[in-house]
Design an enzyme around this catalytic site. Sequence first.
Site, PDB file in Angstrom:
ATOM      1  N   HIS A   1      -7.661  -5.863   0.256  1.00 32.67           N
ATOM      2  CA  HIS A   1      -6.426  -4.831   0.206  1.00 32.67           C
ATOM      3  C   HIS A   1      -5.290  -5.369   1.414  1.00 32.67           C
ATOM      4  O   HIS A   1      -5.797  -5.314   2.594  1.00 32.67           O
ATOM      5  CB  HIS A   1      -6.897  -3.664   0.546  1.00 32.67           C
ATOM      6  CG  HIS A   1      -5.939  -2.538   0.549  1.00 32.67           C
ATOM      7  ND1 HIS A   1      -4.993  -2.128  -0.388  1.00 32.67           N
ATOM      8  CD2 HIS A   1      -5.265  -1.876   1.471  1.00 32.67           C
ATOM      9  CE1 HIS A   1      -3.971  -1.361  -0.290  1.00 32.67           C
ATOM     10  NE2 HIS A   1      -4.307  -0.993   1.262  1.00 32.67           N
TER      11      HIS A   1
ATOM     12  N   SER B   1       0.891  -1.314   0.108  1.00 27.96           N
ATOM     13  CA  SER B   1      -0.063  -0.033  -0.070  1.00 27.96           C
ATOM     14  C   SER B   1       0.902   1.290   0.012  1.00 27.96           C
ATOM     15  O   SER B   1       1.948   1.503  -0.858  1.00 27.96           O
ATOM     16  CB  SER B   1      -0.885  -0.200   1.219  1.00 27.96           C
ATOM     17  OG  SER B   1      -2.048   0.699   0.727  1.00 27.96           O
TER      18      SER B   1
END
Length: 448
Positions: free
Chosen positions: A429, A287
């Site tokens: 995610h 990320s």
Amino acid sequence: MMPSTPKDIALLVFGTLFCLAAIPMDNSKGQQIRPPNYDESVVPKFELPSVLQSPIPLDIPSIGNDRPRIKTSAQWPAHRQALVAMLAEQEYGFLPTETVKVTSECFDDADAVLSGKTHSNIRRRQLAITLERNGKSLRIDMIVWSPRNRPNAPCFVGLNFRGNQSTCDDPSVRLTTSWCDQRHPGVENNRATEQSRANQSERWPIAEIVDQGFAVATAHYCDIDPDFDDGFENGIHGLYPDFRCDEQHPNRWGSIAAWAWGLSRMADVLVQLDGVKADALLVVGHSRLGKTALWAGATDERFRIVISNNSGCGGAALSKRAYGESVARINTSFPHWFNRNFRKYNDREEAMPFDQHQLIATIAPRPVYISSASNDRWADPLGEMLSGKEASAAYELLGKEGFAATELPAFNTPIGSTSIGYHLREGNHDMLLYDWQQFVAFAKRNGL
Ligand code: GCU
């Protein structure tokens, strides 16, 4: 027509919520920001500059697309430098050239304890890295796990979000003393408590990685720069008050550049550390820390393999696709991540004379691995993959195999070459064991 059936009412409620979510948000100047697009059919047509084309000159941003292309591998090193300088100017910010004094002290050297079990085959070391400049200092706590049966192990190097103690349940791991996000479990008054131990251990399957013959080194990213917008007073920026990104100096380092620079300081220590193969460092991140890993790979060629997981906007994802998170959104939610010049492209991705495929290309000829997750539309999996494809021309010029796919592969099916690898993990995610297994396999395919 009034909704009459339960289905109609559900649709009405859902539709209203959806519209509310799509209301444009305001940036700090009260201007509206475009709502995120998730519709592939309205992705605008866009053209990308070839990664072999000389980048936009730093002082003439309006020059257009008519720029010469390099034709030989001998031209690559200078061209690569020009790409890095362009991305520093436009997006991440330049790093200070004046160095700091880096020293380290190992304060712990023992068998690792993971999932409640002592592993006599895994060595755990904790090092306090001290950075000093002009009478000020900063401490980064780095933890290194290495295989005892492979004295010269390649080493994954990556930052963690919540402190080293969050990566495992080992009670000997020092609790981070740096600023922590109050929203995370086990944090009180922005400080980590004992309750924060192991709360992100699923992202760090240490035993499995070390069993494959690899070392792992990590540090808390907020040791380097606390992740909030404070005008660049704290963290490593505090050691460089003379090199601050501000209105007058819109091209200096933001936080992503600072974290990447911190990874380089960890590398300074790792290349000297016994048990670690100095020329086999693999930089990795998830990320915002995946964006960071890519910029570290661009700015520091000691990172032999570069891996970005779910890195999205400002990472691997092409901005011009205008899918998921946009430049305006990221610059508004996180005004300290990039430099000020990047704000010129808020809701103006079509005006960008560059894009993220050029970032991927700066890693060539070193191998790069990009990974996405199927539910992570915010990060635009297809845009992440396509920048790998668009970077191919650089690899091919250098005699390496590129990446051909233009459509996402099936879930959990790694594709690509030994130079550019990609997978789309099914799920959310995150960075999980499946992702690490592919990183290890990619590293092995590259002879590590
Ligand atoms: C936010 C941000 C992303 C970033 C992510 C993360 O969602 O918008 O750009 O990648 O945080 O770092 O977890």
